[in-house]
Design an enzyme around this catalytic site. Structure first.
Site, PDB file in Angstrom:
ATOM      1  N   GLU A 126       9.801  -3.633 -18.522  1.00 24.22           N
ATOM      2  CA  GLU A 126       9.999  -4.581 -19.398  1.00 24.22           C
ATOM      3  C   GLU A 126      11.212  -5.300 -18.951  1.00 24.22           C
ATOM      4  OE1 GLU A 126       7.854  -5.387 -21.527  1.00 24.22           O
ATOM      5  OE2 GLU A 126       8.066  -4.557 -23.242  1.00 24.22           O
ATOM      6  N   THR A 181      11.178 -13.651 -23.721  1.00 23.55           N
ATOM      7  CA  THR A 181      11.631 -12.766 -24.271  1.00 23.55           C
ATOM      8  C   THR A 181      13.296 -12.803 -24.244  1.00 23.55           C
ATOM      9  OG1 THR A 181       9.666 -11.475 -24.144  1.00 23.55           O
ATOM     10  CG2 THR A 181      11.706 -10.113 -24.869  1.00 23.55           C
TER      11      THR A 181
HETATM   12  N1  HSE Z   1      11.704  -6.060 -29.958  1.00 26.90           N
HETATM   13  C1  HSE Z   1      11.466  -6.950 -28.979  1.00 26.90           C
HETATM   14  C2  HSE Z   1      12.120  -8.400 -29.398  1.00 26.90           C
HETATM   15  C3  HSE Z   1      10.091  -7.378 -28.603  1.00 26.90           C
HETATM   16  O1  HSE Z   1      11.997  -8.602 -30.608  1.00 26.90           O
HETATM   17  O2  HSE Z   1      12.578  -8.905 -28.542  1.00 26.90           O
HETATM   18  C4  HSE Z   1       9.643  -8.032 -27.475  1.00 26.90           C
HETATM   19  O3  HSE Z   1       8.447  -7.971 -27.134  1.00 26.90           O
END
Ligand code: HSE
Length: 307
Positions: A126, A181
């Site tokens: 990630e 992200t």
């Molecule tokens: N929890 C993370 C976010 C998931 O919302 O940034 C990203 O896929």
């Protein structure tokens, strides 16, 4: 001794509204497939998809690098990746490849790691896309179904889903920024009001209760987030309309899937799910945006493909 393993891992939706970085749900909308083959040395990546092939910038590459180092594996590894999960749309694409890779590596070298360890290694992947490690998507992709991620120390709790739980996902056809992200994590407030935190806590707790009681309506009605969704929704053109349309069409609750831009509506099997999908499409259409809609249900986690 096996020299080659293929694992298939599901897409996932993270947060489920109020459970930022804590809740994940594996969904049967899309799957990634990763094949690891032992070689003499080095890490190489083979793919027809538009993803980085330098192992340092590739989700699966980072997982292999960390696992090789940790378990002092001398072999080289060839990583073959077949993406099914669209990258950058909040469907746990990087997590799917990372989860498949961690599970495949474990099998290839017969490490017999626990699920928490697998999630921890998958989490390294990630970092390639989000900049920081978060475990909600990888935990869902490794274990399947609904997961709660507790950190320090990492402990993933999974709860079976109600059999009638269904989701309608709308994936808009828009350009997403590189490192999306990371960008969408940058807009979240660092400090939150106590009243907002209380509201999210009550909703998050109710979601957990909904899974425990196998009550899809309670889950769906509790998908309400007053902290992260308001900060991110401007990044999704037409978001408010998509959400209101889905609610009017009967969805129990609607939110951003992970870091977006896909939108996810929660419902159950006896409802008119096609109507919810078409209402969501119309919402995006109001901004001249096409979208792909998918009716889905919770998925099993990463599994070894025997052939
Ligand atoms: N929890 C993370 C976010 C998931 O919302 O940034 C990203 O896929």
């Amino acid at each position: 001794m096996v020299s080659k393993i293929t694992v298939k891992a599901p897409s996932s939706t993270a947060n489920l509204g109020p459970g930022f970085d804590t809740f994940g749900l594996a969904i049967d909308a899309f799957y990634d497939k990763v094949t690891l083959t032992k070689t003499k040395k080095g890490i190489s990546i083979i793919t027809d998809d538009n993803i980085p092939t330098n192992p340092e910038n590739n989700t699966a590459g980072l997982v292999v690098k960390n696992m090789k180092k940790k378990f002092k594996i001398k072999n080289g590894i060839e990583i073959q990746i077949k993406k099914g999960i669209p990258a950058g749309f909040g469907m746990g694409s990087s997590a799917g490849s990372a989860a498949a890779t961690a599970v495949a590596f474990d099998k290839l070298f017969n490490l017999k790691l626990s699920s928490n360890q697998l999630v921890e290694f998958a989490g390294f992947g990630e970092k390639a896309s989000a900049g920081t490690i978060h475990y909600d998507n990888v935990a869902a992709s490794v274990l399947g179904g609904f997961v709660i991620v507790k950190t320090n120390p990492l402990n993933v709790i999974s709860i079976n889903s109600p059999t009638d739980l269904r989701m309608c996902v709308a994936v808009p056809k828009i350009d997403v920024p590189k490192k999306k992200t990371k960008v969408s994590r940058g807009v979240i407030p660092e400090k939150v009001k106590l009243v907002d935190s209380v509201q999210n806590l009550a909703n998050a707790s109710s979601i957990v209760a909904g899974f425990m009681k196998k009550d899809s309506e309670l889950i769906g009605n509790s998908i309400q987030d007053v902290i992260v969704e308001p900060a991110r929704q401007h990044m999704i053109p037409g978001y408010e309309k998509v959400k209101q349309n889905a609610l009017k069409a009967g969805a129990f609750g609607v939110t951003i899937s992970g870091a977006g831009p896909s939108v996810i509506a929660f419902s159950k099997s006896s409802f008119d799910l096609k109507k919810i999908c078409s209402a969501m499409s119309k919402g995006f259409k109001s901004k001249n945006i096409d979208c792909q809609t998918i009716i889905c249900k919770p998925s099993k986690g990463a599994i070894h493909q025997k052939k």
